[in-house]
Scaffold this active site. Structure first.
Site, PDB file in Angstrom:
ATOM      1  N   GLY B  14      -2.497   4.610  -3.624  1.00  0.00           N
ATOM      2  CA  GLY B  14      -2.708   3.489  -3.147  1.00  0.00           C
ATOM      3  C   GLY B  14      -3.415   2.888  -1.742  1.00  0.00           C
ATOM      4  N   THR B  15      -3.059   3.949  -1.047  1.00  0.00           N
ATOM      5  CA  THR B  15      -3.011   4.041   0.632  1.00  0.00           C
ATOM      6  C   THR B  15      -3.909   2.988   1.564  1.00  0.00           C
ATOM      7  OG1 THR B  15      -4.289   5.806  -0.448  1.00  0.00           O
ATOM      8  CG2 THR B  15      -5.564   4.632   1.453  1.00  0.00           C
ATOM      9  N   THR B  16      -4.203   3.472   3.006  1.00  0.00           N
ATOM     10  CA  THR B  16      -4.805   2.469   3.840  1.00  0.00           C
ATOM     11  C   THR B  16      -5.720   3.647   4.449  1.00  0.00           C
ATOM     12  OG1 THR B  16      -2.406   1.488   4.251  1.00  0.00           O
ATOM     13  CG2 THR B  16      -4.269   1.128   5.250  1.00  0.00           C
TER      14      THR B  16
END
Lengths: 245, 235
Positions: B14-16
């Protein structure tokens, strides 16, 4: 090197797909480009937005670039495909220079090259997802043309891509005339760009105007346009019909 | 209610991810959550991957795609370094990634942020989103969590931060994204790259500041009940 070939079902009518690539949909896109012929050459305007779907993700994308000595290319659509087209054109200009024969590709020739590239890609169902505007001057002759992702190409005294066709061209049809001065041309383009800013959701208020004449290309510094909101009709629009817009 | 987790869903980060330049180098930052559908497959992943001694990449999107792309580029850069006789530049690394991303755009689903330091151009950040556009920027954000950070960066980013300011800024940003993005979580990792070298840092969630509606973590309710009473009501 063959990275990751995709599998087809047994009854597929598609030909070999192993090394193929097809742009199905654009990711990072630029919006309208507007251009017109004026007294000394061509004026072109484009904002600096790179949209990612509905997000206005990148706001410093240069969508107009000089090509060789005599041309200026503006692009809307997928930015990665525009970057690839610039690489193709780099190679084209390099080979042209290597002839070292005193001749150089003019805007008409570059436009023709782009048309062939775009149309041939379209025929292979793998288009470069761009609408291009190619303008230039060579030996006193002004040239302004456009090519779309399906290969439609033509030249005219004023052209635009995308929303510009719907919003800017009608203004240009009314107000363009031969031998516009630089100032009038810039003001006319700004009028078009302001309307696009009001009415195009993917427009961004940071634009550049580029000029090409016999002497060469100048691309302006990025700047923003003032917009007008102080109309009495805007202050209380639902006055006459509460609940309306 | 969805009781069946799709355990065969592809691993997606998903990530940032974030990359910022500061006066002297770059700071890269990322969260550490890798999900398979709704399940968190890895809660402590390392999304900031080394390409060369002086160039790192933040990976987002498909875990597999981003790993294989960075593996290829590490391999190409290794050979390039040998041929060149000196360290590769961040520009070369970014352009190689662009080549793979662009030419395989129909098959890949990965957005990358390249950050590095070289003696010619100093610290540089390059964003390579889906589709293979290459764009050099003073800072870049990516991944699903980045949606929540556009406003924050518009308001709080400034040019010419110091190393510590830049790192604190990145940690704050990733932490804010984790607070609101279900697909981001875990720890905040940072990598600082400058002329002196590379520094990796690790910020577990308890070291981060609390945001709106978040409470101080406790060992147990019992601690709260047993502490000096009566506890004032939390309204």
């Amino acid at each position: 090197m063959n990275f990751m070939a995709s599998k087809q079902p047994e009854n597929s009518l598609l030909g070999p797909e192993s090394d193929s690539q097809r742009t199905l949909y654009p990711y990072v896109t630029g919006t309208s480009v507007v251009a017109l012929k004026y007294k000394d050459g061509i004026l072109m305007a484009a904002d600096m937005g790179g949209s990612y779907g509905s997000t206005l993700r990148y706001k410093s994308v240069e969508r107009m670039k000089p090509i060789g000595k005599h041309s200026l290319l503006g692009a809307s659509g997928e930015i990665s495909d525009f970057q690839e087209i610039l690489r193709y054109l780099d190679e084209l200009i390099l080979y042209d220079n290597m002839w070292d024969d005193g001749n150089s590709l003019g805007p008409k020739e570059v436009h023709n090259y782009l048309t062939r590239v775009m149309y041939n890609r379209r025929n292979k169902f793998n288009p470069l997802w761009n609408s291009l505007v190619l303008g230039g001057v060579k030996n006193g002759q002004k040239y302004l043309g456009t090519v779309s992702m399906i290969g439609v190409n033509f030249e005219d005294n004023h052209v635009a891509t995308g929303f510009g066709n719907h919003l800017a061209r009608p203004i240009l049809r009314q107000e363009w005339h031969e031998n516009l001065s630089f100032e009038d041309g810039v003001r006319l383009l700004e009028k078009c760009m302001r309307v696009l800013l009001y009415r195009d959701r993917s427009a961004v208020n940071k634009l550049q105007i580029a000029k090409i004449t016999e002497d060469g290309v100048t691309i302006s510094q990025p700047y923003s346009l003032k917009t007008y909101w102080e109309f009495s009709a805007f202050e209380n629009p639902a006055q006459g019909a509460i609940g309306s817009w | 209610m969805d009781l069946e987790m799709n355990l065969n869903a592809s691993h997606s980060m998903g990530t940032t991810i974030i990359g910022v330049t500061y006066n002297g180098g770059v700071v890269l930052g990322a969260d550490s959550r890798t999900s398979t559908g709704m399940y968190v497959a890895n809660r402590a992943s390392d999304k900031i991957t080394q390409l060369t001694d002086n160039v790192y990449v933040c990976r987002s999107g498909s875990a597999a795609d981003s790993q294989i792309v960075s593996d290829y580029i590490r391999y190409f850069l290794h050979q390039h370094t040998i041929q060149l006789g000196q360290s590769a530049t961040s520009k070369v690394a970014a352009n190689l990634i662009r080549l793979l991303s662009y030419n395989n755009k129909n098959m890949l689903e990965t957005g990358l942020i390249v950050g590095g330091w070289d003696k010619y151009e100093g610290g540089k950040i390059y964003a390579i989103p889906l589709g293979g556009t290459l764009i050099e920027q003073p800072f870049a954000i990516g991944g699903s969590g980045s949606s929540y950070l556009y406003g924050f960066f518009d308001q709080a980013w400034k040019e010419g931060m110091t190393k510590d300011e830049a790192e604190q800024f990145v940690v704050k940003a990733v932490s804010l994204a984790i607070a609101r993005d279900g697909a981001s979580g875990g720890v905040v990792r940072t990598v600082i790259i400058n002329s002196e070298g590379v520094t990796r840092n690790f910020y577990p969630s308890d070291k981060l500041q609390l945001w709106h509606e978040e409470l101080e973590p406790q060992n147990s309710l019992l601690d709260l009940l047993n502490s000096s009473s009566p506890e004032p009501m939390n309204i």
